[in-house]
Design a protein around this motif. Structure first.
Motif, short mmCIF file in Angstrom:
data_model
loop_
_atom_site.label_atom_id
_atom_site.label_comp_id
_atom_site.label_asym_id
_atom_site.label_seq_id
_atom_site.Cartn_x
_atom_site.Cartn_y
_atom_site.Cartn_z
N VAL A 141 -18.65 101.14 44.42
CA VAL A 141 -17.90 102.34 44.02
C VAL A 141 -16.90 102.01 42.92
O VAL A 141 -16.72 102.78 41.96
CB VAL A 141 -17.20 102.95 45.26
N SER A 145 -16.62 103.41 39.14
CA SER A 145 -15.39 104.05 38.66
C SER A 145 -14.90 103.44 37.36
O SER A 145 -14.47 104.15 36.44
CB SER A 145 -14.30 103.95 39.74
N GLY A 172 -7.84 107.82 39.68
CA GLY A 172 -8.93 107.08 40.29
C GLY A 172 -8.45 105.81 40.97
O GLY A 172 -8.96 105.42 42.03
N SER A 175 -7.10 106.79 44.34
CA SER A 175 -8.15 107.05 45.34
C SER A 175 -8.83 105.76 45.77
O SER A 175 -9.20 105.61 46.94
CB SER A 175 -9.19 108.02 44.77
N SER A 176 -8.97 104.80 44.87
CA SER A 176 -9.54 103.51 45.23
C SER A 176 -8.65 102.77 46.22
O SER A 176 -9.15 102.10 47.15
CB SER A 176 -9.75 102.66 43.98
N LYS A 230 -13.68 111.53 44.70
CA LYS A 230 -14.83 111.22 43.84
C LYS A 230 -15.69 112.46 43.62
O LYS A 230 -16.32 112.61 42.57
CB LYS A 230 -15.67 110.11 44.46
N PRO A 259 -22.46 111.49 40.15
CA PRO A 259 -21.52 111.10 41.22
C PRO A 259 -21.66 111.95 42.48
O PRO A 259 -21.53 111.43 43.60
CB PRO A 259 -20.14 111.31 40.57
N ILE A 263 -22.39 110.07 45.98
CA ILE A 263 -21.30 110.05 46.96
C ILE A 263 -21.65 110.86 48.19
O ILE A 263 -21.30 110.48 49.32
CB ILE A 263 -20.00 110.55 46.32
#
Length: 497
Positions: A141, A145, A172, A175-176, A230, A259, A263
């Motif tokens: 992932v 990204s 991003g 969120s990671s 995502k 995506p 996802i």
């Protein structure tokens, strides 16, 4: 030695892609320094080579001997579910390259690195689809990204593209961090990283330890939040309109399709298999996200006057409908999700094919259209194109008897059967409201008059072929829906068994 050969065989397509990327990188670097053979010729040549590489990769996956196993020490998995989705991803990737290759020449995107980044993103997709461990999932992932951050800001001369890449990178990274934190909590509480082990560990588990349950709850919320970001689902959608608008149109097209496909498949594998016993916990997160996405997407699109922001909010609404299918917790929900995904992707292909055909001519220059009002009087300038766009918009709105209507039916009916009445009724009402902004575009095409500038159409053969196929798919729904439903059912059945 035998185990290593079998492990290598399961990722032979990915290995071929990685080797091809290395060769293309050397090829591009050597030729780009040549005045006769280099820029911009090397860019178009690389796009053709990428299409050829993806075609060979598709053959490697499609004609490979099926092995139902978990290679590389249970880090990856190979089953019919992942195999079918990999085939679907490669088909859509080839179609995307076929459609975008000539468009990038018009927009002066001639750098060969663009196509190498696309291939690297497809490699990340294939590894995500096969991930069977938290370590492989997170690395894949993040690999995806990082490539997306570069692609969003690829047009370095545009301040909008730079802004889009920066916003995407900052949000991003947040969120990671949530994804990594959620996976870390699960590992701390269980000492497990494998998805199959999670499923066995939590099957029928009974304990009075509130600390344990609270920790699992927090971990699942963090993981679900990262996945929803995502997918650009509300209320984690704030990056989507800005990134869609600032990115080059070809990249916006790429973000709209792949995506979501990847996802959603990972979410189904994680939540429907590994943590199915916590359905009563994570279903509330998806109920909130689905209702918020449909609400934000429906009302947000009403206020937009630019194409890309309009499509961003439209995709947020569609993500909400896809999340509804996850609430069922049954195979019929997975069938509805895959059917909706395929119909949504084909509709998106048609929409962007038509959008990339519009160019505004202000002599002696021409540029890509940006505003919805540029559709004015399209029916008089090009009746066939306006008819195709009308069918696409009606399908996106869910008007019968087009395929988009039946996609929503396959999502909403199982929701009613599982007693989620409020969610089903709310989604129907919001679907009716969303018809207004789709019909507004049809009004512009048929009942408005153009400005002084002239709309031109640079419809290449690839775009014309894509528009014809997609509109035929949307119109001839009975045959198409039957094929898509059979594929979705077979894939879902193999996933659950």
């Amino acid at each position: 030695m035998t185990n290593f050969v079998l492990d290598l065989y399961t990722i032979i397509a990915e290995f071929y892609l990685i080797s091809s990327v290395c060769v293309l990188l050397v090829f591009g670097v050597l030729l780009s320094t040549s005045k006769e053979l280099g820029y911009p010729l090397v860019g178009f040549t690389t796009s053709l080579l990428c299409t050829q590489i993806l075609f060979f990769t598709f053959n490697l996956v499609f004609f490979s001997f099926y092995l139902n196993n978990t290679p590389w020490n249970y880090i990856l998995i190979q089953d019919y579910f992942s195999l079918n989705i990999k085939i679907l991803t490669l088909i859509f990737s080839i179609c995307w390259l076929f459609l975008v290759s000539t468009y990038t020449q018009t927009e002066k995107i001639n750098a060969f690195e663009f196509w190498i980044l696309i291939l690297l993103a497809i490699i990340a997709f294939l590894f995500i689809l096969q991930s069977y461990d938290t370590l492989s999932l997170y690395l894949s992932v993040e690999f995806q990204s990082l490539i997306f951050y570069i692609l969003a800001s690829f047009k370095r001369t545009s301040e909008f593209s730079t802004e889009a890449g920066l916003k995407y990178f900052i949000l991003g990274a947040f969120s990671s961090a949530l994804l990594l934190f959620g996976l870390s909590i699960l590992y701390i509480l269980t000492g497990i990283t494998n998805f199959g082990d999670f499923s066995k560990f939590f099957t029928g588990i009974l304990t009075d330890d509130q600390f344990f349950y609270t920790g699992i709850l927090i971990g699942l919320i963090f993981i679900g939040t990262a996945f929803l970001f995502k997918l650009s689902a509300a209320p984690f959608h704030m990056w989507s309109p800005d990134v869609y608008e600032g990115s080059p149109t070809a990249i916006t097209f790429f973000f709209s399709v792949f995506p979501k496909l990847v996802i959603f498949v990972v979410m189904v594998r994680v939540f429907m298999v590994s943590f199915y016993d916590f359905f009563f916990i994570w279903k509330n997160l998806f109920i909130f996200a689905s209702i918020s996405s449909i609400f934000v997407g429906s009302f947000g699109a009403l206020a937009q006057n630019k194409w890309k922001r309009f499509l961003a909010y439209s995709s947020i609404s569609h993500v909400g409908f896809m999340l509804i299918s996850v609430l069922n917790g049954e195979m019929i929900g997975i069938v509805g999700l895959l059917t909706y995904l395929i119909i949504y992707i084909i509709t998106t292909f048609a929409t962007f094919s038509i959008l990339m055909s519009f160019r505004i001519l202000v002599y002696p220059d021409h540029y890509q259209t940006r505003y919805l009002v540029d559709l004015e009087s399209l029916s008089k300038l090009n009746p066939s194109l306006s008819l195709a766009l009308t069918l696409v918009l009606f399908s996106m709105a869910g008007i019968p008897p087009l395929s988009g209507f039946f996609a929503k039916v396959l999502v909403i009916l199982p929701t009613l059967q599982n007693n989620f009445y409020i969610v089903a009724i709310f989604s129907v009402i919001m679907s009716c409201i969303s018809c207004f902004y789709y019909i507004r575009l049809i009004k512009l095409m048929y009942f408005s008059y153009p400005e002084l500038y002239l709309i031109t159409f640079s419809i290449e053969k690839s775009m014309a072929l894509t528009i014809s196929f997609c509109t035929s798919f949307i119109l001839f729904l009975f045959l198409d829906l039957e094929i898509v439903s059979i594929f979705s059912f077979c894939t879902s059945f193999s996933f659950l068994h």
